[in-house]
Enzyme design. Structure first.
Site, short mmCIF file in Angstrom:
data_model
loop_
_atom_site.label_atom_id
_atom_site.label_comp_id
_atom_site.label_asym_id
_atom_site.label_seq_id
_atom_site.Cartn_x
_atom_site.Cartn_y
_atom_site.Cartn_z
N CYS A 157 52.60 43.37 47.62
CA CYS A 157 52.74 44.18 48.84
C CYS A 157 54.21 44.46 49.14
O CYS A 157 54.60 45.62 49.35
CB CYS A 157 52.04 43.50 50.00
SG CYS A 157 52.37 41.73 50.15
N1 LIG Z 1 47.01 39.54 51.71
C1 LIG Z 1 47.78 40.51 51.24
O1 LIG Z 1 48.43 41.27 51.99
C2 LIG Z 1 47.88 40.72 49.76
C3 LIG Z 1 48.56 41.86 49.29
C4 LIG Z 1 48.70 42.07 47.92
C5 LIG Z 1 48.17 41.14 47.04
N2 LIG Z 1 47.56 40.01 47.52
C6 LIG Z 1 47.02 39.06 46.54
O2 LIG Z 1 45.61 39.27 46.49
C7 LIG Z 1 44.93 38.04 46.24
C8 LIG Z 1 43.96 37.79 47.40
O3 LIG Z 1 44.73 37.74 48.59
P1 LIG Z 1 44.07 37.63 50.02
O4 LIG Z 1 45.20 37.63 50.98
O5 LIG Z 1 42.97 38.61 50.17
O6 LIG Z 1 43.48 36.13 49.92
P2 LIG Z 1 42.47 35.32 50.86
O7 LIG Z 1 42.27 36.05 52.15
O8 LIG Z 1 43.00 33.94 50.92
O9 LIG Z 1 41.12 35.35 50.02
C9 LIG Z 1 41.02 34.76 48.74
C10 LIG Z 1 39.67 35.07 48.16
O10 LIG Z 1 39.58 34.47 46.87
C11 LIG Z 1 38.41 33.60 46.82
N3 LIG Z 1 38.69 32.46 45.94
C12 LIG Z 1 39.56 31.44 46.15
N4 LIG Z 1 39.54 30.58 45.09
C13 LIG Z 1 38.64 31.08 44.21
C14 LIG Z 1 38.14 30.64 42.95
N5 LIG Z 1 38.61 29.53 42.37
N6 LIG Z 1 37.18 31.39 42.33
C15 LIG Z 1 36.70 32.54 42.90
N7 LIG Z 1 37.14 32.99 44.10
C16 LIG Z 1 38.09 32.28 44.74
C17 LIG Z 1 38.21 33.19 48.28
O11 LIG Z 1 36.87 32.73 48.47
P3 LIG Z 1 36.46 31.80 49.73
O12 LIG Z 1 36.30 32.73 50.90
O13 LIG Z 1 35.19 31.20 49.30
O14 LIG Z 1 37.59 30.83 49.92
C18 LIG Z 1 38.50 34.50 48.99
O15 LIG Z 1 37.40 35.37 48.89
C19 LIG Z 1 46.03 36.96 46.15
O16 LIG Z 1 46.36 36.74 44.81
C20 LIG Z 1 47.21 37.60 46.89
O17 LIG Z 1 48.46 37.13 46.44
C21 LIG Z 1 47.38 39.79 48.86
#
Ligand SMILES: NC(=O)c1ccc[n+]([C@@H]2O[C@H](COP(=O)([O-])OP(=O)(O)OC[C@H]3O[C@@H](n4cnc5c(N)ncnc54)[C@H](OP(=O)(O)O)[C@@H]3O)[C@@H](O)[C@H]2O)c1
Length: 342
Positions: A157
């Site tokens: 991001c």
């Molecule tokens: N947030 C942002 O602004 C943003 C921007 C760009 C990129 N990203 C990247 O995108 C990814 C997701 O970010 P997020 O912010 O959306 O994260 P998040 O809100 O913490 O959600 C993580 C997701 O991954 C699932 N998960 C966790 N461990 C897992 C496993 N071992 N196997 C399968 N599923 C699993 C979680 O399931 P549960 O609900 O069951 O825990 C949840 O659905 C990360 O790598 C982050 O760095 C995020």
């Protein structure tokens, strides 16, 4: 009858995965065939419409605890990984082996050099051979390599906000002068993890810098700007007490003689691009111009002595994650680039 692109989403119970569900649910040329959670907290399926308030009563598959078998059984053409970095690195090779394409929102395939992973991400990369194949999906800077790509590394991001503003101007910058990126992000950038640093009482009425010199988005930006680890590039991330949005302020020094018309001409490369809007000189965008949209807005101001300030704003969960991922899917599968996004 048209055969729609069959899409699966891992991490659909997270912030960016839920945004993917919204965008893909209204996509005319894609259908969601399976969605997954980690299954660590809730072994029961989560009804699709409960994944995001904007889904309303939209129909779709329940989010199940992730299993490779259930994913394969849904026969996806493309799997979006909205999962932690290590999870993406582990599951992507198996998905590619099954014949589906992968669009990874994590950082697992963004860096070209596997040796950078232990230092910046804290793990040995389990599939270093895929790093050279992954297409870095800063969509506006991708050409034909996206069409048909097997593996897309969606940009981070912060890097999306910085690179979109800086890349067009590189040839105009004075050599050897520092570029300073002051980036401020809403708290959803950290995902939904619970940590005292992200609690309401720590953030409300507060504002702080963090991760100076150690943030994992820094090597990604240096790589995409063609800068060595020693080049004078300073990245200072900050945590804003808002839920979503990134505002980056870039401080640059231009070569002698560069004026507003040269900067505007360099930004003209975005003319006709649906999701990047460049303002006239002196008009600076704000967070609320883009929050909830799939767009980046960029403004600039020139100061005496050849100095310049660029301001770039995005929604971290959309252009910084889910909408850019859908933009990339559209390019990979030959759908109109704006499909599902406008
Ligand atoms: N947030 C942002 O602004 C943003 C921007 C760009 C990129 N990203 C990247 O995108 C990814 C997701 O970010 P997020 O912010 O959306 O994260 P998040 O809100 O913490 O959600 C993580 C997701 O991954 C699932 N998960 C966790 N461990 C897992 C496993 N071992 N196997 C399968 N599923 C699993 C979680 O399931 P549960 O609900 O069951 O825990 C949840 O659905 C990360 O790598 C982050 O760095 C995020």
């Amino acid at each position: 009858m048209e055969r729609k692109t069959r899409a699966a989403i891992l991490g659909a119970t997270g912030y960016s995965g839920a945004e993917l569900c919204v965008l893909l649910a209204r996509h005319s040329h894609a259908e969601i065939v399976s969605v997954f959670s980690s299954g660590k907290k809730d072994v029961r399926p989560v009804p699709f419409a409960r994944l995001h308030p904007l889904l309303g009563r939209a129909a779709g598959p329940d989010a199940e605890p992730f299993s490779q078998g259930r994913l394969d059984a849904s026969r996806p053409d493309v799997v979006f990984l909205a999962t932690p970095n290590e999870t993406s690195a582990e599951v992507a090779p198996k998905i590619l082996d099954s014949g589906a394409k992968v669009i990874d929102i994590s950082g697992a395939f963004r860096l070209r050099d596997a040796a950078d992973y232990p230092k910046w991400y804290g793990f040995e990369h389990p599939a270093p051979g895929l790093l050279a194949e992954a297409v870095y999906g800063l969509t506006e800077w991708c050409g034909e390599e996206l069409a048909g790509a097997r593996l897309v590394a969606n940009p981070g991001c912060y890097p999306t906000s910085v690179l979109l503003a800086l890349k067009p101007l590189l040839a105009l910058l004075a050599p050897g002068e520092a570029v300073v990126c002051d980036s401020k992000s809403g708290v959803s950038g950290a995902g939904k993890k619970s940590d005292v640093a992200y609690s309401f009482s720590e953030l409300d009425g507060n504002f702080k810098a963090y991760g100076v010199g150690v943030h994992r988005h820094e090597p990604e930006m240096r790589q995409e700007l063609g800068l060595s680890h020693e080049a004078p590039f300073v990245f200072v991330p900050h945590l804003l007490p808002v839920v979503r949005g990134i505002l980056t302020t870039l401080h640059v020094t231009f070569r002698a003689g560069v004026g507003a018309a040269d900067v505007a001409a360099a930004f003209a490369r975005y003319d006709g691009q649906p999701f990047v809007r460049v303002r006239p000189a002196g008009e600076l965008p704000e967070l609320r111009d883009v929050v909830g949209t799939p767009r980046a807005d960029i403004g600039f101001a020139l100061l005496p002595g050849g100095r310049g300030v660029l301001v770039s704003v995005i929604d971290n969960l959309l252009k910084g994650a889910a909408s850019q991922a859908v933009q990339n899917m559209n390019r990979v599968f030959g759908h109109p680039e704006t499909e599902g996004l406008s």
